[in-house]
Design a protein around this motif. Structure first.
Motif, short mmCIF file in Angstrom:
data_model
loop_
_atom_site.label_atom_id
_atom_site.label_comp_id
_atom_site.label_asym_id
_atom_site.label_seq_id
_atom_site.Cartn_x
_atom_site.Cartn_y
_atom_site.Cartn_z
N VAL A 35 0.87 -1.18 0.00
CA VAL A 35 0.00 0.00 0.00
C VAL A 35 0.90 1.23 0.00
N VAL A 36 0.79 2.02 -1.04
CA VAL A 36 1.62 3.23 -1.16
C VAL A 36 0.72 4.44 -0.96
N ALA A 37 1.18 5.37 -0.13
CA ALA A 37 0.39 6.60 0.07
C ALA A 37 0.89 7.68 -0.90
N CYS A 38 -0.05 8.52 -1.32
CA CYS A 38 0.35 9.65 -2.17
C CYS A 38 -0.37 10.90 -1.67
N TYR A 39 0.41 11.88 -1.23
CA TYR A 39 -0.15 13.16 -0.78
C TYR A 39 0.14 14.22 -1.83
N GLN A 40 -0.88 14.71 -2.47
CA GLN A 40 -0.73 15.81 -3.44
C GLN A 40 0.43 15.54 -4.41
N ASP A 41 0.34 14.45 -5.14
CA ASP A 41 1.36 14.08 -6.15
C ASP A 41 2.68 13.59 -5.57
N ASN A 42 2.75 13.50 -4.25
CA ASN A 42 4.02 13.08 -3.63
C ASN A 42 3.89 11.64 -3.12
N PHE A 43 4.45 10.71 -3.86
CA PHE A 43 4.39 9.29 -3.46
C PHE A 43 5.38 9.06 -2.31
N PRO A 85 -6.57 13.43 -4.56
CA PRO A 85 -5.33 14.12 -4.16
C PRO A 85 -4.53 13.34 -3.09
N ASN A 86 -5.25 12.91 -2.02
CA ASN A 86 -4.56 12.13 -0.98
C ASN A 86 -5.06 10.70 -1.07
N ALA A 87 -4.23 9.85 -1.63
CA ALA A 87 -4.70 8.50 -1.98
C ALA A 87 -3.83 7.41 -1.38
N MET A 88 -4.45 6.23 -1.22
CA MET A 88 -3.63 5.04 -0.93
C MET A 88 -3.79 4.12 -2.14
N ILE A 89 -2.67 3.60 -2.58
CA ILE A 89 -2.68 2.79 -3.80
C ILE A 89 -2.32 1.37 -3.43
N TYR A 90 -3.24 0.46 -3.68
CA TYR A 90 -3.01 -0.97 -3.42
C TYR A 90 -2.37 -1.60 -4.64
N VAL A 91 -1.27 -2.28 -4.42
CA VAL A 91 -0.63 -3.03 -5.51
C VAL A 91 -0.63 -4.49 -5.07
N GLN A 92 -1.30 -5.32 -5.81
CA GLN A 92 -1.36 -6.74 -5.44
C GLN A 92 -0.76 -7.59 -6.55
N VAL A 93 0.07 -8.53 -6.15
CA VAL A 93 0.63 -9.48 -7.11
C VAL A 93 0.25 -10.87 -6.61
N ARG A 117 -7.69 4.43 -3.67
CA ARG A 117 -8.78 4.85 -2.79
C ARG A 117 -8.35 6.10 -2.03
N PRO A 118 -9.29 6.87 -1.53
CA PRO A 118 -8.88 8.02 -0.71
C PRO A 118 -8.22 7.55 0.58
#
Ligand code: PDD
Length: 296
Positions: A35-43, A85-93, A117-118
């Motif tokens: 799970v990667v967080a991204c705040y305002q384009d900042n991963f 804008p403030n998102a969590m990105i799920y990456v599943q393999v 997702r937000p």
């Protein structure tokens, strides 16, 4: 909010994003995630997340379906498509799709799924008081009595067995007691008399003992295990549900049981022969009784 997901090569509406029911992620929890967080384009720490994803895959022998650079690119695109804008990105393999069996094929195409997702927002009220916690004994990976889909340890055991030319692995505890197999329960037989002879002579007492680990959180209570015990009772055997080890004196036979195996003889463990090194007469009898129940 119209969300976009990436599934195996395609960006599409989350609503329509599907994974096959034979995907091993669903069948076995045979996969890893980040799970990667991204705040305002900042991963946040993207490099560290990608590195851990690669390591997790390596540890369970999954080859990443794309390079880390490509995955980074897909994560960034998924973020942009979703406009959160403030998102969590799920990456599943996951290991990918194959007919359900513990051992996985060598040629299998891993699945890659990315969803956005937000990030959950913490309320000022909660922040002001903080969290409340409890302590619990660490039960993770310790509830073998639950027939859970989360079978990753079993997958790892079966793969290790197969890579060493074996059909099954026996899980043993800290004192080398035999617990169960990756997908079977395990039994040993002690005693030397020929069961067929006992039947012929109509002798009431006989010396065969059926050994198996007792029920509890360290094994699954197999339905076939019960059938085996009932069958052994019919044969007049003594049942001992207690911790036992392969070093125990007098073990003449060993077998495993499961819905898909009935009772299956084991002739060798860690390259040591069990008994004569051939399927034994008691196992054969028990197998027949179990099969009789199956075909009744
Ligand atoms: N496995 N122990 C484990 C860890 C198992 O996964 C199984 C069954 C058994 C035997 O249970 P039963 O006799 O109820 O089938 C014991 C099934 C067959 C599987 O996952 O394919």
């Amino acid at each position: 909010m119209h969300l976009i997901a990436y599934v195996n090569g395609k960006f599409q509406s989350l609503h329509n994003a599907m994974i096959h029911i034979e995907d091993r992620g669903f069948q076995f929890a045979d996969g890893v995630y980040e799970v990667v967080a991204c705040y305002q384009d900042n991963f946040i720490e993207m490099g560290a997340h990608l590195q851990r994803l690669e390591q997790s895959c390596q540890k369970i022998n999954i080859e990443l379906p794309a390079s880390l650079c490509e995955i980074r690119n897909l994560i960034e695109r998924a973020y942009r498509f979703n406009r959160i804008p403030n998102a969590m990105i799920y990456v599943q393999v996951t290991r990918g799709m194959a007919p359900r069996t513990h051992a996985y094929p060598e040629t299998i195409q891993p699945s890659l799924i990315i969803t956005v997702r937000p990030l959950p927002e913490v309320s000022q009220e909660k922040l002001a008081v903080g969290y409340r916690a409890i302590t619990l004994e660490d039960i993770r990976w310790k509830h073998c009595d639950i027939k859970s889909i989360a079978l990753l340890p079993s997958i790892m055991g079966k793969h290790e067995a197969q890579s060493r030319g074996a059909d099954e692995c026996f899980w043993v505890d800290e004192e080398k007691h035999v617990l169960e197999g990756s997908s079977t329960n395990i039994f040993a037989i002690k005693g030397s008399e020929d069961l067929a002879e006992i039947f012929k002579s109509n002798k009431k007492e006989q010396t065969h003992i059926l050994l198996t680990h007792p029920l509890g959180s360290r094994i699954l209570g197999g339905i076939t295990r019960d059938l085996v015990i009932r069958s052994a009772r019919k044969l007049g055997m003594t049942i001992e549900e207690r911790p036992w080890s392969l070093e125990e004196n007098g073990i003449t036979e060993c077998f495993v049981s499961s819905t898909t195996n009935a009772a299956m003889p084991v002739y060798s463990v860690d390259d040591n022969s069990v008994g004569t090194g051939k399927p034994g007469p008691v196992t054969t009898q028990i197998r027949q009784l179990v099969l009789n129940e199956f075909y009744a």
